[in-house]
Write an enzyme that holds these catalytic residues in place. Structure first.
Site, mmCIF file in Angstrom:
data_model
loop_
_atom_site.group_PDB
_atom_site.id
_atom_site.type_symbol
_atom_site.label_atom_id
_atom_site.label_comp_id
_atom_site.label_asym_id
_atom_site.label_seq_id
_atom_site.Cartn_x
_atom_site.Cartn_y
_atom_site.Cartn_z
ATOM 1 N N LYS A 95 -14.986 -4.112 -22.430
ATOM 2 C CA LYS A 95 -14.394 -2.760 -22.452
ATOM 3 C C LYS A 95 -14.993 -1.929 -23.567
ATOM 4 O O LYS A 95 -15.072 -0.718 -23.475
ATOM 5 C CB LYS A 95 -12.888 -2.846 -22.716
ATOM 6 C CG LYS A 95 -12.085 -3.493 -21.654
ATOM 7 C CD LYS A 95 -10.615 -3.338 -22.011
ATOM 8 C CE LYS A 95 -9.859 -4.609 -21.726
ATOM 9 N NZ LYS A 95 -9.822 -5.520 -22.885
ATOM 10 N N LYS A 117 -21.829 -10.159 -22.738
ATOM 11 C CA LYS A 117 -20.737 -10.178 -21.753
ATOM 12 C C LYS A 117 -20.277 -8.763 -21.416
ATOM 13 O O LYS A 117 -20.376 -7.853 -22.253
ATOM 14 C CB LYS A 117 -19.586 -11.053 -22.235
ATOM 15 C CG LYS A 117 -18.652 -10.421 -23.213
ATOM 16 C CD LYS A 117 -17.319 -11.189 -23.284
ATOM 17 C CE LYS A 117 -16.381 -10.382 -24.165
ATOM 18 N NZ LYS A 117 -14.996 -10.586 -23.975
ATOM 19 N N LYS A 176 -17.442 -8.971 -33.424
ATOM 20 C CA LYS A 176 -16.755 -7.666 -33.459
ATOM 21 C C LYS A 176 -16.857 -6.996 -34.815
ATOM 22 O O LYS A 176 -16.940 -5.774 -34.896
ATOM 23 C CB LYS A 176 -15.287 -7.829 -33.061
ATOM 24 C CG LYS A 176 -15.129 -8.123 -31.582
ATOM 25 C CD LYS A 176 -13.769 -7.765 -31.064
ATOM 26 C CE LYS A 176 -13.764 -7.833 -29.551
ATOM 27 N NZ LYS A 176 -12.456 -7.630 -28.966
HETATM 28 N N1 AQP Z 1 -17.117 -10.514 -19.208
HETATM 29 C C1 AQP Z 1 -16.109 -11.315 -18.960
HETATM 30 N N2 AQP Z 1 -16.237 -12.325 -18.067
HETATM 31 C C2 AQP Z 1 -15.186 -13.134 -17.793
HETATM 32 N N3 AQP Z 1 -13.962 -13.003 -18.371
HETATM 33 C C3 AQP Z 1 -13.800 -12.011 -19.256
HETATM 34 N N4 AQP Z 1 -12.737 -11.605 -19.976
HETATM 35 C C4 AQP Z 1 -13.088 -10.531 -20.728
HETATM 36 N N5 AQP Z 1 -14.374 -10.217 -20.507
HETATM 37 C C5 AQP Z 1 -14.852 -11.115 -19.591
HETATM 38 C C6 AQP Z 1 -11.444 -12.232 -19.929
HETATM 39 O O1 AQP Z 1 -10.458 -11.226 -19.693
HETATM 40 C C7 AQP Z 1 -9.270 -11.542 -20.402
HETATM 41 C C8 AQP Z 1 -8.797 -10.380 -21.195
HETATM 42 O O2 AQP Z 1 -9.709 -10.020 -22.192
HETATM 43 P P1 AQP Z 1 -9.201 -9.043 -23.336
HETATM 44 O O3 AQP Z 1 -8.947 -7.714 -22.790
HETATM 45 O O4 AQP Z 1 -8.043 -9.613 -24.048
HETATM 46 O O5 AQP Z 1 -10.297 -9.034 -24.408
HETATM 47 P P2 AQP Z 1 -11.756 -9.414 -24.412
HETATM 48 O O6 AQP Z 1 -11.985 -10.794 -23.986
HETATM 49 O O7 AQP Z 1 -12.216 -9.095 -25.792
HETATM 50 O O8 AQP Z 1 -12.335 -8.410 -23.322
HETATM 51 P P3 AQP Z 1 -13.252 -7.211 -23.539
HETATM 52 O O9 AQP Z 1 -13.440 -6.500 -22.287
HETATM 53 O O10 AQP Z 1 -14.499 -7.670 -24.227
HETATM 54 O O11 AQP Z 1 -12.394 -6.272 -24.476
HETATM 55 P P4 AQP Z 1 -12.788 -5.594 -25.822
HETATM 56 O O12 AQP Z 1 -14.113 -4.955 -25.573
HETATM 57 O O13 AQP Z 1 -11.692 -4.627 -26.082
HETATM 58 O O14 AQP Z 1 -12.847 -6.658 -26.850
HETATM 59 C C9 AQP Z 1 -9.560 -12.777 -21.248
HETATM 60 O O15 AQP Z 1 -9.056 -13.899 -20.564
HETATM 61 C C10 AQP Z 1 -11.059 -12.827 -21.282
HETATM 62 O O16 AQP Z 1 -11.524 -14.143 -21.401
#
Ligand code: AQP
Length: 345
Positions: free
Chosen positions: A210, A207, A114
């Site tokens: 968001k 992956k 990040k």
């Molecule tokens: N691609 C994914 N596949 C499976 N699980 C996923 N999770 C996130 N992306 C995937 C799971 O969703 C939960 C919440 O995630 P989060 O919103 O706290 O943050 P993150 O993991 O950082 O998700 P994003 O979408 O990538 O958000 P941003 O872009 O804002 O950082 C967690 O249990 C995660 O494992």
């Protein structure tokens, strides 16, 4: 001491939730609420580790709450709230900032990804993010944490923090009557479910996320049927037809991802999907995939939109959840403060 089983997990209000959040974590959350005491948080303190427009953040907190409920979380049965309403998270995170070691945080791959090349300009909060995550879980002495595969390393760190706290403060912990098990449990990651790592629709090696600038890379839980179908249609593939055996997906990340998503959405195994579609071109498979995605996700989008029309009711649900969360965390924090050596009135 034996710890009572308690589930904690959360998602960041950094935009709309997507198929990865749903398949990777939320389906487990819904399952676990049938058998466990569950605390599900909208982690707004985590969200501000990268810049969020204040008005947009408020909207996202409500949007994520609406998606939780539309997907099947029952706010009467489970505790649903936004993190900043319960001060125990930030308080315990500070104590953990003083327990965790810099070297432990320096190994976290999510920070490296990040922060990217501009590390010097990343917020201190982004670096300390895993300490706050440990506090989220341990403020409730939660034992089980359903998450996607990408959170495995952070969970290991939470376990290390719990253990170090138990060791550092062994004497006061024993004096307080906690014997062998220590004060904090070792929280267990629950990384199971139909798809624990859903990849981007534009790049099968990244992956689904968001914060990916391309909206075509993910299916949002707010997308309508046409948008879902268009995104599936535009998903990156390779020129070969689908293989008949799982072995044939090796080295084909986009094909593996789409087949995995279809299997997860329909409750089938990867092998049975390939037995059906092996030899087919992606165009016909994508049609079926879009149908499966729409059937599963469009009702969630509709229900979310309905809930979003009444923000007062969403805020009421969050306030109620926060009061219930505070009631669990407050006595734990009192004990933590006694153990650490603070004076409280
Ligand atoms: N691609 C994914 N596949 C499976 N699980 C996923 N999770 C996130 N992306 C995937 C799971 O969703 C939960 C919440 O995630 P989060 O919103 O706290 O943050 P993150 O993991 O950082 O998700 P994003 O979408 O990538 O958000 P941003 O872009 O804002 O950082 C967690 O249990 C995660 O494992």
């Amino acid at each position: 001491m034996k710890f009572n089983e308690r589930v904690f997990s959360g998602m960041q209000p950094t935009g709309s939730l997507h198929l990865g959040n749903y398949l990777g974590a939320m389906l487990q959350w819904i399952e676990l609420q049938k058998s466990h005491e569950c605390i599900y948080c909208v982690v707004d303190l985590h969200a501000i580790t990268v810049w969020q427009e204040p008005e947009e953040l408020k909207r996202s907190i409500r949007q994520v709450t609406a998606a939780y409920i539309a997907a099947g979380l029952d706010p009467k049965r489970s505790i649903v709230f936004n993190q900043s309403q319960v001060s125990a998270h930030a308080e315990l995170a500070w104590i953990f900032n003083c327990v965790a070691r810099l070297g432990w945080l320096a190994r976290m791959t999510q920070f490296k990804e990040k922060a990217g090349k501009d590390r010097e300009n990343a917020s201190v909060g982004l670096y300390a993010y895993p300490n706050l995550m440990a506090a989220d879980i341990l403020a409730y002495r939660a034992t089980h944490v359903p998450v996607g595969d990408d959170q495995k390393q952070h969970l290991e760190l939470a376990r290390d923090i719990a253990q170090k706290f138990n060791n550092d403060f062994r004497a006061p912990i024993e004096k307080a009557g906690y014997g062998d098990g220590g004060f904090f449990p070792q929280p267990e990651p629950v990384i199971i479910g139909p798809a624990t790592r859903v990849m981007s629709l534009r790049d099968g090696t990244k992956k689904m996320s968001k914060s990916d600038p391309s909206d075509l890379s993910r299916i949002n839980l707010t997308d309508d049927a046409d948008t879902i179908a268009r995104k599936v249609q535009k998903a990156k593939t390779d020129p070969e037809p689908l293989p008949s055996e799982a072995e044939g997906l090796k080295g084909r990340p986009e094909a593996e991802n789409l087949v995995g998503i279809y299997a997860a959405l329909t409750g089938a195994t990867v092998q049975s999907v390939l037995s059906t579609f092996g030899g087919s071109q992606f165009s016909s498979f994508k049609k079926e995939l879009a149908e499966a995605a729409v059937a599963r996700l469009a009702p969630i989008a509709d229900e979310s939109a309905r809930l979003m029309q009444d923000p007062t009711e969403i805020d009421r649900i969050l306030a109620d959840g926060a009061a219930r969360a505070r009631a669990i965390a407050a006595p734990i924090m009192d004990e933590v403060k006694d153990i650490v050596g603070f004076i409280r009135s």
